[in-house]
Design an enzyme around this catalytic site. Sequence first.
Site, PDB file in Angstrom:
ATOM      1  N   LYS A 102       0.823  -1.198   0.000  1.00 28.03           N
ATOM      2  CA  LYS A 102       0.000   0.000   0.000  1.00 28.03           C
ATOM      3  C   LYS A 102       0.864   1.257   0.000  1.00 28.03           C
ATOM      4  O   LYS A 102       0.652   2.197  -0.776  1.00 28.03           O
ATOM      5  CB  LYS A 102      -0.920   0.005   1.222  1.00 28.03           C
ATOM      6  CG  LYS A 102      -1.969   1.118   1.207  1.00 28.03           C
ATOM      7  CD  LYS A 102      -2.696   1.213   2.540  1.00 28.03           C
ATOM      8  CE  LYS A 102      -3.432  -0.052   2.881  1.00 28.03           C
ATOM      9  NZ  LYS A 102      -4.592  -0.299   2.000  1.00 28.03           N
TER      10      LYS A 102
ATOM     11  N   ARG B  31      -3.346   2.896   8.562  1.00 26.78           N
ATOM     12  CA  ARG B  31      -3.645   1.642   7.869  1.00 26.78           C
ATOM     13  C   ARG B  31      -2.403   0.777   7.721  1.00 26.78           C
ATOM     14  O   ARG B  31      -1.297   1.279   7.577  1.00 26.78           O
ATOM     15  CB  ARG B  31      -4.215   1.931   6.472  1.00 26.78           C
ATOM     16  CG  ARG B  31      -5.549   2.639   6.500  1.00 26.78           C
ATOM     17  CD  ARG B  31      -6.014   2.980   5.104  1.00 26.78           C
ATOM     18  NE  ARG B  31      -7.358   3.552   5.122  1.00 26.78           N
ATOM     19  CZ  ARG B  31      -7.967   4.017   4.053  1.00 26.78           C
ATOM     20  NH1 ARG B  31      -7.372   3.999   2.880  1.00 26.78           N
ATOM     21  NH2 ARG B  31      -9.181   4.515   4.147  1.00 26.78           N
TER      22      ARG B  31
ATOM     23  N   GLY C  37      -7.962  -8.031   4.501  1.00 27.60           N
ATOM     24  CA  GLY C  37      -8.809  -8.174   5.665  1.00 27.60           C
ATOM     25  C   GLY C  37      -8.142  -8.767   6.889  1.00 27.60           C
ATOM     26  O   GLY C  37      -8.773  -8.925   7.926  1.00 27.60           O
TER      27      GLY C  37
ATOM     28  N   MET D 160      -5.407  -7.536   8.546  1.00 31.88           N
ATOM     29  CA  MET D 160      -4.737  -6.570   9.410  1.00 31.88           C
ATOM     30  C   MET D 160      -5.736  -5.492   9.842  1.00 31.88           C
ATOM     31  O   MET D 160      -6.922  -5.583   9.586  1.00 31.88           O
ATOM     32  CB  MET D 160      -3.556  -5.960   8.658  1.00 31.88           C
ATOM     33  CG  MET D 160      -2.589  -7.001   8.077  1.00 31.88           C
ATOM     34  SD  MET D 160      -1.582  -7.787   9.326  1.00 31.88           S
ATOM     35  CE  MET D 160      -0.495  -6.435   9.702  1.00 31.88           C
TER      36      MET D 160
ATOM     37  N   ARG E 287      -3.604  -1.480  -6.071  1.00 34.47           N
ATOM     38  CA  ARG E 287      -2.751  -2.675  -5.995  1.00 34.47           C
ATOM     39  C   ARG E 287      -3.205  -3.626  -7.084  1.00 34.47           C
ATOM     40  O   ARG E 287      -4.322  -3.518  -7.595  1.00 34.47           O
ATOM     41  CB  ARG E 287      -2.862  -3.342  -4.629  1.00 34.47           C
ATOM     42  CG  ARG E 287      -4.268  -3.822  -4.293  1.00 34.47           C
ATOM     43  CD  ARG E 287      -4.350  -4.356  -2.889  1.00 34.47           C
ATOM     44  NE  ARG E 287      -5.718  -4.593  -2.473  1.00 34.47           N
ATOM     45  CZ  ARG E 287      -6.096  -4.728  -1.224  1.00 34.47           C
ATOM     46  NH1 ARG E 287      -5.213  -4.631  -0.262  1.00 34.47           N
ATOM     47  NH2 ARG E 287      -7.362  -4.956  -0.924  1.00 34.47           N
TER      48      ARG E 287
ATOM     49  N   HIS F 259      -2.610 -42.933   0.651  1.00 30.33           N
ATOM     50  CA  HIS F 259      -2.932 -43.729  -0.541  1.00 30.33           C
ATOM     51  C   HIS F 259      -4.045 -43.073  -1.345  1.00 30.33           C
ATOM     52  O   HIS F 259      -3.950 -42.907  -2.565  1.00 30.33           O
ATOM     53  CB  HIS F 259      -3.334 -45.143  -0.118  1.00 30.33           C
ATOM     54  CG  HIS F 259      -3.770 -46.025  -1.249  1.00 30.33           C
ATOM     55  ND1 HIS F 259      -5.093 -46.147  -1.627  1.00 30.33           N
ATOM     56  CD2 HIS F 259      -3.057 -46.796  -2.102  1.00 30.33           C
ATOM     57  CE1 HIS F 259      -5.172 -46.966  -2.652  1.00 30.33           C
ATOM     58  NE2 HIS F 259      -3.953 -47.384  -2.955  1.00 30.33           N
TER      59      HIS F 259
ATOM     60  N   ARG G 260       3.483 -46.881 -13.404  1.00 28.30           N
ATOM     61  CA  ARG G 260       3.554 -47.742 -12.221  1.00 28.30           C
ATOM     62  C   ARG G 260       2.866 -49.048 -12.580  1.00 28.30           C
ATOM     63  O   ARG G 260       1.631 -49.139 -12.530  1.00 28.30           O
ATOM     64  CB  ARG G 260       2.867 -47.043 -11.041  1.00 28.30           C
ATOM     65  CG  ARG G 260       3.608 -45.803 -10.563  1.00 28.30           C
ATOM     66  CD  ARG G 260       2.720 -44.822  -9.842  1.00 28.30           C
ATOM     67  NE  ARG G 260       1.772 -44.197 -10.772  1.00 28.30           N
ATOM     68  CZ  ARG G 260       1.169 -43.028 -10.550  1.00 28.30           C
ATOM     69  NH1 ARG G 260       1.413 -42.358  -9.458  1.00 28.30           N
ATOM     70  NH2 ARG G 260       0.325 -42.539 -11.426  1.00 28.30           N
TER      71      ARG G 260
ATOM     72  N   ARG H 289       8.285 -48.234 -14.876  1.00 29.24           N
ATOM     73  CA  ARG H 289       8.907 -48.775 -13.661  1.00 29.24           C
ATOM     74  C   ARG H 289       8.476 -50.224 -13.481  1.00 29.24           C
ATOM     75  O   ARG H 289       7.279 -50.537 -13.485  1.00 29.24           O
ATOM     76  CB  ARG H 289       8.485 -47.952 -12.443  1.00 29.24           C
ATOM     77  CG  ARG H 289       9.145 -48.420 -11.147  1.00 29.24           C
ATOM     78  CD  ARG H 289       8.720 -47.561  -9.969  1.00 29.24           C
ATOM     79  NE  ARG H 289       7.333 -47.806  -9.594  1.00 29.24           N
ATOM     80  CZ  ARG H 289       6.672 -47.092  -8.682  1.00 29.24           C
ATOM     81  NH1 ARG H 289       7.272 -46.072  -8.088  1.00 29.24           N
ATOM     82  NH2 ARG H 289       5.420 -47.371  -8.378  1.00 29.24           N
TER      83      ARG H 289
ATOM     84  N   GLU I 271      15.797 -43.411  -5.138  1.00 30.83           N
ATOM     85  CA  GLU I 271      14.863 -43.179  -4.036  1.00 30.83           C
ATOM     86  C   GLU I 271      15.428 -43.637  -2.691  1.00 30.83           C
ATOM     87  O   GLU I 271      14.733 -43.591  -1.676  1.00 30.83           O
ATOM     88  CB  GLU I 271      13.530 -43.888  -4.320  1.00 30.83           C
ATOM     89  CG  GLU I 271      13.674 -45.313  -4.769  1.00 30.83           C
ATOM     90  CD  GLU I 271      12.385 -45.902  -5.322  1.00 30.83           C
ATOM     91  OE1 GLU I 271      11.297 -45.469  -4.905  1.00 30.83           O
ATOM     92  OE2 GLU I 271      12.468 -46.795  -6.179  1.00 30.83           O
TER      93      GLU I 271
ATOM     94  N   SER J 112      15.892 -41.317 -12.528  1.00 32.74           N
ATOM     95  CA  SER J 112      14.641 -40.634 -12.205  1.00 32.74           C
ATOM     96  C   SER J 112      14.475 -40.659 -10.692  1.00 32.74           C
ATOM     97  O   SER J 112      14.537 -41.729 -10.082  1.00 32.74           O
ATOM     98  CB  SER J 112      13.452 -41.327 -12.876  1.00 32.74           C
ATOM     99  OG  SER J 112      12.247 -40.696 -12.502  1.00 32.74           O
TER     100      SER J 112
ATOM    101  N   GLY K 220      12.670 -40.823  -7.374  1.00 38.47           N
ATOM    102  CA  GLY K 220      11.411 -41.131  -6.704  1.00 38.47           C
ATOM    103  C   GLY K 220      11.378 -40.303  -5.427  1.00 38.47           C
ATOM    104  O   GLY K 220      11.761 -40.776  -4.358  1.00 38.47           O
TER     105      GLY K 220
ATOM    106  N   ASN L 262       9.193 -39.180  -3.430  1.00 36.09           N
ATOM    107  CA  ASN L 262       8.371 -39.558  -2.273  1.00 36.09           C
ATOM    108  C   ASN L 262       9.168 -40.446  -1.322  1.00 36.09           C
ATOM    109  O   ASN L 262       9.289 -40.167  -0.126  1.00 36.09           O
ATOM    110  CB  ASN L 262       7.114 -40.310  -2.718  1.00 36.09           C
ATOM    111  CG  ASN L 262       6.222 -39.479  -3.597  1.00 36.09           C
ATOM    112  OD1 ASN L 262       6.411 -38.285  -3.749  1.00 36.09           O
ATOM    113  ND2 ASN L 262       5.236 -40.125  -4.202  1.00 36.09           N
ATOM    114  N   ASP L 263       9.713 -41.546  -1.859  1.00 35.29           N
ATOM    115  CA  ASP L 263      10.478 -42.460  -1.012  1.00 35.29           C
ATOM    116  C   ASP L 263      11.800 -41.839  -0.574  1.00 35.29           C
ATOM    117  O   ASP L 263      12.272 -42.091   0.538  1.00 35.29           O
ATOM    118  CB  ASP L 263      10.752 -43.770  -1.763  1.00 35.29           C
ATOM    119  CG  ASP L 263       9.624 -44.776  -1.567  1.00 35.29           C
ATOM    120  OD1 ASP L 263       8.731 -44.502  -0.745  1.00 35.29           O
ATOM    121  OD2 ASP L 263       9.636 -45.820  -2.238  1.00 35.29           O
TER     122      ASP L 263
ATOM    123  N   CYS M 120      10.012 -38.098 -10.721  1.00 33.89           N
ATOM    124  CA  CYS M 120       8.674 -38.613 -10.998  1.00 33.89           C
ATOM    125  C   CYS M 120       7.831 -38.730  -9.734  1.00 33.89           C
ATOM    126  O   CYS M 120       6.725 -39.262  -9.769  1.00 33.89           O
ATOM    127  CB  CYS M 120       8.736 -39.967 -11.712  1.00 33.89           C
ATOM    128  SG  CYS M 120       9.572 -41.250 -10.757  1.00 33.89           S
TER     129      CYS M 120
ATOM    130  N   TYR N 279      13.839 -33.059 -16.740  1.00 27.90           N
ATOM    131  CA  TYR N 279      12.381 -33.040 -16.814  1.00 27.90           C
ATOM    132  C   TYR N 279      11.788 -33.229 -15.424  1.00 27.90           C
ATOM    133  O   TYR N 279      12.472 -33.662 -14.483  1.00 27.90           O
ATOM    134  CB  TYR N 279      11.863 -34.130 -17.749  1.00 27.90           C
ATOM    135  CG  TYR N 279      12.076 -35.547 -17.242  1.00 27.90           C
ATOM    136  CD1 TYR N 279      11.127 -36.174 -16.429  1.00 27.90           C
ATOM    137  CD2 TYR N 279      13.221 -36.266 -17.580  1.00 27.90           C
ATOM    138  CE1 TYR N 279      11.315 -37.460 -15.969  1.00 27.90           C
ATOM    139  CE2 TYR N 279      13.428 -37.560 -17.121  1.00 27.90           C
ATOM    140  CZ  TYR N 279      12.464 -38.146 -16.304  1.00 27.90           C
ATOM    141  OH  TYR N 279      12.659 -39.420 -15.835  1.00 27.90           O
TER     142      TYR N 279
END
Length: 933
Positions: free
Chosen positions: A74, A145, A154, A156, A388, A508, A619, A675, A804, A823, A825, A827-828, A890, A911
Amino acid sequence: MRLNLAFLALALAGASAFNVPQPIAFRARSAVYSSSPSSIDQRITETLSEVPCFPFGAGEKGRSADDKWLLGGKGANLAEMSSIGLSVPPGFTLTTECCREYCSNWNGELPPSIWSEVTAQLKVVESKMGCEFGSDTNPLLLSVRSGAAISMPGMMDTVLNLGMNDVVVEALSAKTGNARFAWDSYRRFLEMFGNVVLEIPRSEFEEELDNIKFERGYFEDNELQVDDLKTVVSAFKEVYVKNKLAFPDDVNEQLRLAIGAVFGGWNGDRAIKYREVENIRNLLGTAVNVQSMVFGNMGLTSGTGVCFTRDPNNGKNELFGEFLIDAQGEDVVAGIRTPQSISELETAMPEVYQEFKKNTEILEQHYGDMQDIEFTIQEGKLFMLQTRNGKRGGEAAVKMAVDFVEEGLIDKKEAVNKVLPEHLDQLLHPSFSDTESDTYKNAVVASGLPASPGAAVGEICFTNEDVVQKSEKGIPCVLVRDETSPDDVAGMYASEGILTARGGMTSHAAVVARGWGRPCICGCSDIKIDEAAGTLTITKEDGSTVVMKSGDFISLNGNTGEIMAEKIGVSPPAMKGDLEQFMTWVDEIKEIDVLANADTPDDAAEARKNGAVGIGLVRTEHMFFEPERIGQVRQLILSKTEAQTKEALDNLLPYQRSDFEGIFKAMDGYPVTIRLLDPPLHEFLPGVEDEEVLQKLSSQMSMTVPELVEEIKSAAEVNPMLGLRGCRLGITRPEIIEMQVRGIIEAALNAIDDGVDAIPDIMIPLVGKVQEFKDQAKLVRATADRVFEERGKTCKYRVGTMIEIPRAALTAHEIAEEADFFSFGSNDLTQMTFGYSRDDVGTFIPEYKRKGILLDDPFVTVDVEGVGQLIKSTVKNGREVKPELKIGVCGEHGGDPRSVEFFANDAGLSYVSCSPFRVPIARLAAAQSATKK
């Protein structure tokens, strides 16, 4: 319409007071700076200054909008509007550094050095306005302000009409000749100051006002006459007394307390929660803007309003806003009076409207974006109080980005940064038509974790069989379970959406739902499922319950986690028009490829439609869950003879080959990374309580049911995530891998015979030692060679691995000597690096984030400091061995925009790969990352 920051703050409760000297009583608010950042963004450090205040208004030339990290959005925009010659009431901005100083060191009091600068700047404002703060003849009133660097609508606090007391109100009345205006301003100030600074509930003031209006027979505030308003002022002062608080007559004390209140609001519950939800971090605090008041409540030639320079809902190039005659800003959003459309201002005040319209054009040209403007008209003179970049919906965001380029306001690189990932989410998933309507809001009965976006509407089903049977008849269904497992995949796939009582964002249900584009809400503790009775009991926020039965319609909003106990209308997505044009620009700019995780030909086709340039993860275990296939997998696992094993493999091979062939055809010319089987085999086995399945399987295996139950129990593993899976499975059961590789190579050759450019990449999972990779790679290549010999033809293929396990990351140079690609993995890799179970993190991650132990859920946004360093070292070491080594990711992080930026700009991956439905979002994130290099 989105409410603007300054005015909406007036409508929300939750403000607080501070430790101040007597005679002012107070309610203490903690001033501990609980969100102090560990490191400040470079953009902030570049703009820091030892000067606590910066002036604006009356043509003031000074700091610009580029300094928002110091002045707040602001304050920076007020300075910018001043510098380009718009009519801005003069004032000054206390910097975000002052907020940090206030919150961390002064426990509720302004440092003397800051207050000294405030009084000096106030003298400058008095000189510009020709008025004196607190004068008994020519008074100046102020607004105070907030304004953080990143808009927090909204969240503050704001105080208007500051500087009023019993003397000033009489002086203002005499000066303006408008007693009603003066007393109206006084009553407004008493309410705002009491609420924001001294934490008196706003309802107490509203109750007194309503009582007086009722006694006088009035319906609207502007019907109150001078004597009525004097009565209101007296009543409001009594509200202070009832709360054992004293109203400060000293105007300087009012200003000091109000500035402190706005600074302290940075650590208010609303502001903290908003920053948490919006992932706003590394800010010093809020700036405070002290500005001379201009008044929209001075009669029929005055007014106030809020306006967007374009329609924020659909992006049309037309003014979108509202205004009120004879009103102050909070009236626009309070609901006491119905605002008029901004188009009606042309009739009411034609000259003002033309000036305002010209200003909107100037501001759009200057900022190159749609503006959200707050304005006041005082006795026919227009004042610009705020501008703004306006918030907007997905449809509007894309249309504006395209229009701005075509209008020459911005270039394509700037355009891709005008659209947020959530905007594409809104456009590319079915969505509810009007989430702001009373119909929608009244239908919401509970909420959970928004695990997968989109809108789902269907009949409640508690079992897979029920979902599948109804879906075959064309009846849309929502699968409702305590939690899901691989046994639920058929029902999940056939459903419109999924609702679970347990599980987190990477459970899952969440992972599978995102991969399939199914809206999903997880972890809803307000629901109780009685599958036997066929009922879903929902406990609402007010403690009442709603009981729903199997077959009742339910609606899920996967974007917000909201659950509706009825059928709500939805709108389908489409990749066309402005969105199609916008995405061509995205692809021109991005420097990293975006692939998709897809397990079926239909998934692959959807991924290609969404712009994927290959499949980064198939998968193969997800191909086995259909009823006619799962039985053969179970026979394979439980077989006791070579004949049974061979029979199961021979039956599974055509399924694998057909699926792979369909995926190659859908991805003609693009690589397909497949995989090999990864999960523990026992996960394919039925539960020992499923009598119907057990009976069928026992006949198939020539076993008794008790014998089968014992076999199933013996197959279970104590810790399946670290058990017999991935390459370990392939090493101990090589016949399974031989079947899969045969299916891949035969499918590739068949596709090539049909004129398809099939490019198979075969990925070996869960490799920790190079010896494991060598064993499996040798098996893959030997199997491929046998197929080539049998068919009398060959095709190109690559053999790589999924990184992984931390050990694989640390020994990447060894594996790179043997592998054709990597690649991640993720997550693991995250799970094993942290030692967290991704299915259980929901029990502690929220508390970790609340305490600042973690800033993000590491399964949602990649952990740059830990997992990210493993990724970077893997890339470095792997490419030292093979400079052109293809490396991607991946895991779930491949579709997270902030993770994509790390992968593209810091890790140097080739990638990213994500679910088909997140491909456009990953493409956008990749393009935005390229613009930041």
